[in-house]
Design an enzyme around this catalytic site. Structure first.
Site, PDB file in Angstrom:
ATOM      1  N   THR A 151       3.790  -1.970  -9.421  1.00  0.00           N
ATOM      2  CA  THR A 151       5.229  -2.547  -8.895  1.00  0.00           C
ATOM      3  C   THR A 151       6.175  -2.386  -9.922  1.00  0.00           C
ATOM      4  OG1 THR A 151       3.879  -4.069  -7.688  1.00  0.00           O
ATOM      5  CG2 THR A 151       5.768  -4.716  -8.203  1.00  0.00           C
ATOM      6  N   ARG A 179      -1.736  -4.782   4.855  1.00  0.00           N
ATOM      7  CA  ARG A 179      -1.862  -5.330   3.766  1.00  0.00           C
ATOM      8  C   ARG A 179      -0.782  -5.743   2.718  1.00  0.00           C
ATOM      9  NH1 ARG A 179      -1.147  -4.541  -2.048  1.00  0.00           N
ATOM     10  NH2 ARG A 179      -2.967  -5.350  -3.052  1.00  0.00           N
ATOM     11  N   VAL A 180      -0.592  -7.128   2.411  1.00  0.00           N
ATOM     12  CA  VAL A 180       0.035  -7.371   1.608  1.00  0.00           C
ATOM     13  C   VAL A 180      -0.217  -7.859   0.267  1.00  0.00           C
ATOM     14  CG1 VAL A 180       2.373  -9.042   1.403  1.00  0.00           C
ATOM     15  CG2 VAL A 180       2.070  -7.872   3.445  1.00  0.00           C
ATOM     16  N   GLY A 181       0.363  -7.486  -1.077  1.00  0.00           N
ATOM     17  CA  GLY A 181      -0.024  -7.888  -2.278  1.00  0.00           C
ATOM     18  C   GLY A 181       0.638  -9.295  -2.589  1.00  0.00           C
ATOM     19  N   THR A 202       2.159  -7.252 -12.165  1.00  0.00           N
ATOM     20  CA  THR A 202       1.993  -5.792 -11.658  1.00  0.00           C
ATOM     21  C   THR A 202       0.309  -5.787 -11.704  1.00  0.00           C
ATOM     22  OG1 THR A 202       2.286  -3.593 -11.614  1.00  0.00           O
ATOM     23  CG2 THR A 202       2.611  -4.658 -13.748  1.00  0.00           C
ATOM     24  N   GLY A 203      -0.148  -5.108 -10.958  1.00  0.00           N
ATOM     25  CA  GLY A 203      -1.932  -4.835 -10.817  1.00  0.00           C
ATOM     26  C   GLY A 203      -2.306  -5.049  -9.357  1.00  0.00           C
ATOM     27  N   GLY A 205      -3.149  -7.244  -6.699  1.00  0.00           N
ATOM     28  CA  GLY A 205      -2.472  -8.228  -6.048  1.00  0.00           C
ATOM     29  C   GLY A 205      -3.679  -9.126  -5.595  1.00  0.00           C
TER      30      GLY A 205
HETATM   31  C1  SD4 Z   1       0.068  -5.129  -4.991  1.00  0.00           C
HETATM   32  N1  SD4 Z   1       0.619  -5.799  -7.090  1.00  0.00           N
HETATM   33  O1  SD4 Z   1       0.375  -4.862  -4.035  1.00  0.00           O
HETATM   34  C2  SD4 Z   1       0.908  -4.825  -6.132  1.00  0.00           C
HETATM   35  C3  SD4 Z   1       0.612  -3.414  -6.594  1.00  0.00           C
HETATM   36  C4  SD4 Z   1       0.998  -3.028  -8.107  1.00  0.00           C
HETATM   37  O2  SD4 Z   1       0.752  -2.153 -10.178  1.00  0.00           O
HETATM   38  O3  SD4 Z   1       1.418  -3.471  -8.843  1.00  0.00           O
HETATM   39  N2  SD4 Z   1       0.621  -2.728  -8.832  1.00  0.00           N
HETATM   40  O4  SD4 Z   1      -1.032  -5.593  -5.166  1.00  0.00           O
END
Ligand code: SD4
Length: 319
Positions: A151, A179-181, A202-203, A205
């Protein structure tokens, strides 16, 4: 320090560079966030944000994003929106709504259309090829579909001491439809209070939301911790709690900025990159690592930057 910005991942570099021009002539943090994130959304080779973002399991690009104003704590957020060019601009507009400021799916699309936001098919040929390759790999090699995500999250402080944070993402590659993070979820993917500072994550979710990590970092900064100490402490404590419960933990990285323009970063992965820029500091990409709960970082080397540029444009084949 008059103004500053910090952002997740190398991909934010060009946007932060451009926005630093806005801030350096007295522009406001809201414009800086919208402009910087739009640049990331518009660049087709960043495969986890906006145009060129990776699709869900039905090969549809569903985008999430948010915008928060640290002066009022107002935020706008969208989840699972399809085929609009700049989710961050829609989220900014939503942050001005008293009610209905977090919209998903069809509702978000209706709102965007009614308010004249530009539509555009967001699936690129390249993202489609990534999808086909991954689908084949999952079938043939039994790989997990759910890696490959980044993200963009950016926090800005302007010369009037106003702070803003924004996020934008296509979420997890191969995610379920709908799906929502964490990225559009206040307190998890982002949080900012101009009286204290902001944070953005980020990562994975699903895990970030278990810890409301962005809010936790801002809370720790309000208690007097530096952004660096707050970021490390929030992530370490969270990992400790999750492990104590016997659960697994996914990849998580976070950046933070206080209202003095000082930044902090925490990660549980190797090679997390971020971008920092301020009145006294030219826009720079850093790469960090976690050493037993302490995050350290150094400026990205020329080789690292070159390898990155090559990798994102590498030719893809699917036959
Ligand atoms: C999510 N955090 O949708 C976001 C995806 C993402 O690095 O960051 N990623 O879960």
């Amino acid at each position: 320090m008059k103004w500053a910005m910090v952002a997740t991942w190398r991909m934010a570099f060009e946007g932060v560079e451009k926005a630093s021009e806005i801030l350096s002539v007295g522009g406001n943090s809201k414009d800086a966030i919208e402009e910087s994130i739009k640049m990331v959304e518009d660049y087709p080779f960043y495969k986890s944000v906006g145009y060129g973002g990776l699709p869900n399991e039905h090969c549809e690009v569903e985008l999430d994003g948010a915008f928060m104003d640290g002066d009022t704590l107002s935020f706008g957020a969208i989840g699972g929106i399809k085929d609009f060019k700049n989710p961050i601009s829609i989220a900014r507009k939503l942050s001005m709504e008293r009610f209905n400021c977090f919209l998903v799916g069809k509702g978000a699309e209706e709102y965007a259309k009614q308010n004249g936001f530009e539509q555009r098919p967001m699936l690129t040929k390249r993202a489609e090829t990534h999808y086909k390759i991954r689908k084949r790999d999952i079938e043939e090699k039994g790989l997990s579909p759910y890696d490959g995500h980044d993200t963009v999250g950016i926090i800005a402080l302007d010369s009037l001491k106003s702070m803003t944070v924004g996020t934008s993402t296509s979420g997890l590659f191969m995610k379920k439809r709908g799906r929502v993070g964490d990225s559009p979820v206040s307190g998890s993917g982002f949080y900012v209070d101009s009286e204290v500072g902001g944070a953005t994550a980020t990562g994975l979710g699903e895990d970030i939301m278990k810890g409301c990590l962005s809010y936790e970092i801002v809370r720790l900064m309000a208690e007097g911790l530096s952004p660096q100490k707050a970021a490390d402490k929030a992530l370490n404590e969270f990992i400790r709690r999750i492990k104590a419960k016997g659960s697994k933990i996914g990849e998580i990285s976070i950046v933070a900025l206080n209202n003095q323009g000082e930044f902090g970063v925490a990660t549980n992965i190797k090679n997390f990159s971020f971008v920092y820029s301020s009145e006294k500091h030219k826009t720079t990409v850093y790469v960090c690592e976690n050493h037993e709960g302490e995050t350290t970082y150094e400026e990205a080397s020329e080789e690292w930057l070159e390898a990155y540029s090559k990798r994102i444009k590498e030719e893809l084949f699917f036959d």
